[in-house]
Design an enzyme around this catalytic site. Structure first.
Site, short mmCIF file in Angstrom:
data_model
loop_
_atom_site.label_atom_id
_atom_site.label_comp_id
_atom_site.label_asym_id
_atom_site.label_seq_id
_atom_site.Cartn_x
_atom_site.Cartn_y
_atom_site.Cartn_z
N HIS A 10 3.63 2.40 6.41
CA HIS A 10 4.68 2.99 7.24
C HIS A 10 4.51 2.60 8.71
O HIS A 10 3.41 2.27 9.15
CB HIS A 10 4.72 4.51 7.08
CG HIS A 10 3.52 5.22 7.63
ND1 HIS A 10 3.32 5.41 8.98
CD2 HIS A 10 2.46 5.77 7.01
CE1 HIS A 10 2.19 6.05 9.18
NE2 HIS A 10 1.63 6.28 7.98
N GLU A 83 -0.97 9.46 1.17
CA GLU A 83 -2.18 9.13 1.92
C GLU A 83 -3.36 9.92 1.37
O GLU A 83 -3.20 10.95 0.71
CB GLU A 83 -1.97 9.43 3.40
CG GLU A 83 -3.14 9.14 4.31
CD GLU A 83 -3.63 7.68 4.29
OE1 GLU A 83 -4.20 7.27 3.26
OE2 GLU A 83 -3.46 6.99 5.30
#
Length: 194
Positions: A10, A83
């Site tokens: 990202h 994550e």
């Protein structure tokens, strides 16, 4: 492996710019992060063949927004791309953690109430097994996060998850994985933006 395989981290968020560990916290992209995502999309478009890719994304909006701004159509949203869970270290920098745990890194020390290296390895291996099946049919793009993408690189190369420390991924960094005659290969890391 018949088709290309890419990882897309990202774009920049306020916390990533400050070096804060961002796992579960759902932050938006900064304007810089938005531009990084658009640029990564232009680069990815040049590298993908004409056929559509299977695009899997983390459920965090920073990943979903990166995919959208990169011009990708997400096929599936999965927690398997989330994550690393930093537990009590969420929102804290490495320097702050080292005030109480000298020498701490995500790669070498546990995270209280967070995910273990073993759990991250199992998640990465499960995801990569699925990717290998998908690659027989079409290109694959995984849109996710910094530390977990580094784990994916390590596991693709048949290294311990903690060897992810050896790979640096920039915000909106694009990585290409592949193989040479069946041997897993890192083809490109942090492909320069278009």
């Amino acid at each position: 492996m018949a088709h290309p395989f890419f990882l897309l981290r990202h774009g920049q968020t306020e916390w990533s710019a400050q070096g804060k560990h961002t796992g579960r916290t759902d932050l938006p992209l900064t304007e810089t992060g938005r531009e990084q995502a658009r640029s990564a999309g232009r680069t990815l478009a040049e590298r993908l063949p004409g056929e559509p890719a299977e695009v899997l994304s983390s459920p965090r909006r920073r990943a979903l927004n990166t995919a959208e701004l990169a011009g990708l159509t997400v096929s599936e949203v999965t927690e398997d791309l989330a994550e690393w869970d930093y537990g009590d270290y969420e929102g804290i920098t490495t320097a702050e953690i080292r005030e109480t745990v000298p020498g701490w890194t995500v790669w070498s020390h546990p995270m209280p109430n967070g995910e273990t290296a073993g759990a991250v390895t199992a998640r990465a291996d499960r995801l990569l097994a699925r990717v290998r099946t998908l690659l027989a049919e079409r290109p694959v793009v995984l849109v996710g996060h910094g530390h977990f993408s580094r784990v994916l690189v390590a596991r693709w190369l048949e290294l311990a998850a903690t060897e992810g420390v050896r790979f640096a991924l920039e915000p909106a960094g694009l990585t290409e994985l592949g193989d040479e005659r069946g041997v897993p290969q890192l083809r490109h890391l942090n492909i320069p933006p278009h």
